[in-house]
Design a protein around this motif. Structure first.
Motif, PDB file in Angstrom:
ATOM      1  N   TYR A 117       0.821  -1.212   0.000  1.00  0.00           N
ATOM      2  CA  TYR A 117       0.000   0.000   0.000  1.00  0.00           C
ATOM      3  C   TYR A 117       0.860   1.269   0.000  1.00  0.00           C
ATOM      4  O   TYR A 117       0.341   2.363   0.171  1.00  0.00           O
ATOM      5  CB  TYR A 117      -0.947  -0.013   1.199  1.00  0.00           C
ATOM      6  CG  TYR A 117      -1.886  -1.198   1.135  1.00  0.00           C
ATOM      7  CD1 TYR A 117      -2.909  -1.245   0.201  1.00  0.00           C
ATOM      8  CD2 TYR A 117      -1.719  -2.284   1.989  1.00  0.00           C
ATOM      9  CE1 TYR A 117      -3.748  -2.340   0.117  1.00  0.00           C
ATOM     10  CE2 TYR A 117      -2.558  -3.382   1.909  1.00  0.00           C
ATOM     11  CZ  TYR A 117      -3.565  -3.404   0.970  1.00  0.00           C
ATOM     12  OH  TYR A 117      -4.394  -4.496   0.879  1.00  0.00           O
ATOM     13  N   ALA A 179      -5.511   5.529  -3.822  1.00  0.00           N
ATOM     14  CA  ALA A 179      -5.975   6.375  -2.716  1.00  0.00           C
ATOM     15  C   ALA A 179      -5.773   7.825  -3.122  1.00  0.00           C
ATOM     16  O   ALA A 179      -4.731   8.171  -3.705  1.00  0.00           O
ATOM     17  CB  ALA A 179      -5.218   6.077  -1.429  1.00  0.00           C
ATOM     18  N   ARG A 184      -1.105   4.022  -4.980  1.00  0.00           N
ATOM     19  CA  ARG A 184      -0.665   4.118  -3.582  1.00  0.00           C
ATOM     20  C   ARG A 184       0.751   4.688  -3.453  1.00  0.00           C
ATOM     21  O   ARG A 184       1.110   5.191  -2.395  1.00  0.00           O
ATOM     22  CB  ARG A 184      -0.728   2.747  -2.914  1.00  0.00           C
ATOM     23  CG  ARG A 184      -2.134   2.205  -2.715  1.00  0.00           C
ATOM     24  CD  ARG A 184      -2.939   3.023  -1.731  1.00  0.00           C
ATOM     25  NE  ARG A 184      -4.242   2.407  -1.504  1.00  0.00           N
ATOM     26  CZ  ARG A 184      -4.680   2.000  -0.328  1.00  0.00           C
ATOM     27  NH1 ARG A 184      -3.936   2.152   0.749  1.00  0.00           N
ATOM     28  NH2 ARG A 184      -5.878   1.466  -0.226  1.00  0.00           N
ATOM     29  N   CYS A 210      -9.427  -0.920  -2.392  1.00  0.00           N
ATOM     30  CA  CYS A 210      -9.475   0.500  -2.113  1.00  0.00           C
ATOM     31  C   CYS A 210     -10.843   0.813  -1.532  1.00  0.00           C
ATOM     32  O   CYS A 210     -11.760  -0.020  -1.562  1.00  0.00           O
ATOM     33  CB  CYS A 210      -9.253   1.314  -3.388  1.00  0.00           C
ATOM     34  SG  CYS A 210     -10.458   1.008  -4.689  1.00  0.00           S
ATOM     35  N   ASP A 211     -10.990   2.005  -0.997  1.00  0.00           N
ATOM     36  CA  ASP A 211     -12.293   2.450  -0.522  1.00  0.00           C
ATOM     37  C   ASP A 211     -13.267   2.481  -1.702  1.00  0.00           C
ATOM     38  O   ASP A 211     -12.907   2.923  -2.793  1.00  0.00           O
ATOM     39  CB  ASP A 211     -12.155   3.843   0.087  1.00  0.00           C
ATOM     40  CG  ASP A 211     -13.401   4.277   0.836  1.00  0.00           C
ATOM     41  OD1 ASP A 211     -14.461   4.417   0.196  1.00  0.00           O
ATOM     42  OD2 ASP A 211     -13.318   4.500   2.052  1.00  0.00           O
ATOM     43  N   SER A 238     -13.115  -0.205   5.143  1.00  0.00           N
ATOM     44  CA  SER A 238     -12.367  -0.225   6.397  1.00  0.00           C
ATOM     45  C   SER A 238     -10.894   0.066   6.125  1.00  0.00           C
ATOM     46  O   SER A 238     -10.405  -0.135   5.012  1.00  0.00           O
ATOM     47  CB  SER A 238     -12.489  -1.589   7.085  1.00  0.00           C
ATOM     48  OG  SER A 238     -13.829  -1.881   7.404  1.00  0.00           O
ATOM     49  N   VAL A 239     -10.202   0.520   7.142  1.00  0.00           N
ATOM     50  CA  VAL A 239      -8.775   0.804   7.024  1.00  0.00           C
ATOM     51  C   VAL A 239      -8.016  -0.150   7.923  1.00  0.00           C
ATOM     52  O   VAL A 239      -8.279  -0.218   9.135  1.00  0.00           O
ATOM     53  CB  VAL A 239      -8.458   2.262   7.404  1.00  0.00           C
ATOM     54  CG1 VAL A 239      -6.962   2.522   7.337  1.00  0.00           C
ATOM     55  CG2 VAL A 239      -9.213   3.219   6.476  1.00  0.00           C
ATOM     56  N   ARG A 240      -7.078  -0.899   7.352  1.00  0.00           N
ATOM     57  CA  ARG A 240      -6.313  -1.872   8.118  1.00  0.00           C
ATOM     58  C   ARG A 240      -5.059  -1.231   8.682  1.00  0.00           C
ATOM     59  O   ARG A 240      -4.357  -0.498   7.990  1.00  0.00           O
ATOM     60  CB  ARG A 240      -5.933  -3.073   7.249  1.00  0.00           C
ATOM     61  CG  ARG A 240      -5.282  -4.219   8.039  1.00  0.00           C
ATOM     62  CD  ARG A 240      -5.065  -5.423   7.138  1.00  0.00           C
ATOM     63  NE  ARG A 240      -4.626  -6.575   7.891  1.00  0.00           N
ATOM     64  CZ  ARG A 240      -3.358  -6.869   8.177  1.00  0.00           C
ATOM     65  NH1 ARG A 240      -2.389  -6.058   7.768  1.00  0.00           N
ATOM     66  NH2 ARG A 240      -3.040  -7.949   8.862  1.00  0.00           N
ATOM     67  N   GLU A 241      -4.786  -1.523   9.937  1.00  0.00           N
ATOM     68  CA  GLU A 241      -3.567  -1.088  10.597  1.00  0.00           C
ATOM     69  C   GLU A 241      -2.599  -2.272  10.612  1.00  0.00           C
ATOM     70  O   GLU A 241      -2.765  -3.219  11.402  1.00  0.00           O
ATOM     71  CB  GLU A 241      -3.860  -0.632  12.022  1.00  0.00           C
ATOM     72  CG  GLU A 241      -2.633  -0.249  12.829  1.00  0.00           C
ATOM     73  CD  GLU A 241      -1.792   0.808  12.141  1.00  0.00           C
ATOM     74  OE1 GLU A 241      -0.592   0.539  11.907  1.00  0.00           O
ATOM     75  OE2 GLU A 241      -2.337   1.883  11.823  1.00  0.00           O
ATOM     76  N   TRP A 247      -8.716  -3.529  12.112  1.00  0.00           N
ATOM     77  CA  TRP A 247      -9.426  -2.758  11.096  1.00  0.00           C
ATOM     78  C   TRP A 247     -10.204  -1.622  11.756  1.00  0.00           C
ATOM     79  O   TRP A 247     -10.830  -1.814  12.796  1.00  0.00           O
ATOM     80  CB  TRP A 247     -10.399  -3.650  10.326  1.00  0.00           C
ATOM     81  CG  TRP A 247      -9.736  -4.671   9.464  1.00  0.00           C
ATOM     82  CD1 TRP A 247      -9.331  -5.918   9.821  1.00  0.00           C
ATOM     83  CD2 TRP A 247      -9.400  -4.531   8.080  1.00  0.00           C
ATOM     84  NE1 TRP A 247      -8.755  -6.570   8.765  1.00  0.00           N
ATOM     85  CE2 TRP A 247      -8.798  -5.739   7.675  1.00  0.00           C
ATOM     86  CE3 TRP A 247      -9.562  -3.494   7.148  1.00  0.00           C
ATOM     87  CZ2 TRP A 247      -8.351  -5.945   6.370  1.00  0.00           C
ATOM     88  CZ3 TRP A 247      -9.109  -3.709   5.852  1.00  0.00           C
ATOM     89  CH2 TRP A 247      -8.515  -4.923   5.472  1.00  0.00           C
TER      90      TRP A 247
END
Length: 292
Positions: A117, A179, A184, A210-211, A238-241, A247
């Motif tokens: 990413y 993004a 990315r 992607c979103d 969702s956004v993964r850490e 998430w």
């Protein structure tokens, strides 16, 4: 019914084709341990029957393309071959035509640190090609219908993958992860899409992981440089850490503007991370209505 009898490119010239969702969702629901660097590849190594069952769940939901569990596998030829075989068994048991598309994940996916990413790994195009070539060769030896060059973050990696693809003569589709209206790695989308569009072996180009809100602008950028069919399979927003493997909740609602995606040229539509069989079943009904 056997696997799809005709080329995927031919089907895309006539109608929308439904992709599956990401295997990780279904494998976790089936009780598989996906911890460690291999992700879904761990299930492939330890519980290949569960990978086949996950593919079968997507087939029952209406998926017409099964993407193999090879995304995060490096150069283990036996596992790469097994990924195609598991998807092929599920496809052969289907009651509708199903294509088996072999996932070639980006270099960063094999690092398992979230760098797919970010891109810009510090490797040259030649070094990236040298990394991908044995993976591509091993997957093709197993006999998939098409290669999937997916979640590509950087035009340099696109160039490397397309160079390897040209040496094989195999068909493929390529999708970038995006993004903020760019890849990315921060590259402009029109130029990135144009690289793939120029390859005679690439049957479709688009975006994944992607979103959902990023999809339509990206498809519009792609449509500006190619008339090839487009690809759209976002995650749920969702956004993964990566550091904690957790998430954050999605920023966008559950409804996707699929009709607008299709008007822009999307013909391969499905889901990526956190999209499971239930959502694919909903998409199946929605896409069927769009082709009437």
């Amino acid at each position: 019914m056997p696997r799809a009898s005709g080329p995927l490119a031919e089907a895309l010239s006539r109608r929308t084709v439904l992709l599956d969702g990401r295997l990780s969702n279904q494998l976790a629901a089936q009780g598989c341990d996906l911890s460690g660097g291999l992700w879904t590849g761990r299930a492939l190594a330890e519980r290949p029957d569960q990978v086949e069952a996950a593919h079968a769940a997507y087939v029952r939901a209406g998926a017409e393309v099964l993407i193999t569990a090879s995304y995060q596998i490096g150069r283990d030829a036996a596992l790469l071959r097994r990924s195609v075989e598991a998807a092929a068994r599920a496809a052969e048991a289907a009651d509708h035509e199903v294509w088996v598309d072999a996932s070639v994940g980006p270099y960063g996916a094999v690092l398992a640190d979230g760098s797919e990413y970010r891109g810009r790994y510090g490797l040259s195009v030649r070094e990236l090609a040298d990394f991908h070539r044995p993976r591509v060769e091993a997957l093709l030896a197993a006999g998939p219908d098409v290669l999937v060059l997916e979640t590509v973050p950087d035009p340099d990696e696109t160039e490397a993958l397309l160079g390897v693809l040209a040496d094989t003569g195999a068909p493929a589709w390529l999708s970038h992860t995006v993004a903020g209206g760019r890849t990315r790695s921060g590259a402009p989308l029109p130029g990135a899409f144009a690289l793939a569009a120029a390859s005679p072996q690439v049957i479709a180009v688009g975006v994944n992981c992607c979103d959902p809100a990023e999809v339509l602008p990206a498809l519009e950028a792609a449509a500006g440089v190619t008339s090839k069919p487009l690809v759209a399979y976002p995650n749920d927003g969702s956004v993964r850490e990566p550091a904690t493997a957790t998430w954050h909740p999605p920023r966008t609602g559950p409804r996707w503007p699929v009709a607008a995606w299709r008007r822009t040229g999307a013909r391969l539509i499905g889901g990526c991370c956190r999209i499971g069989p239930a959502r694919i079943a909903d998409l199946a009904a929605e896409c069927a209505g769009l082709d009437i």
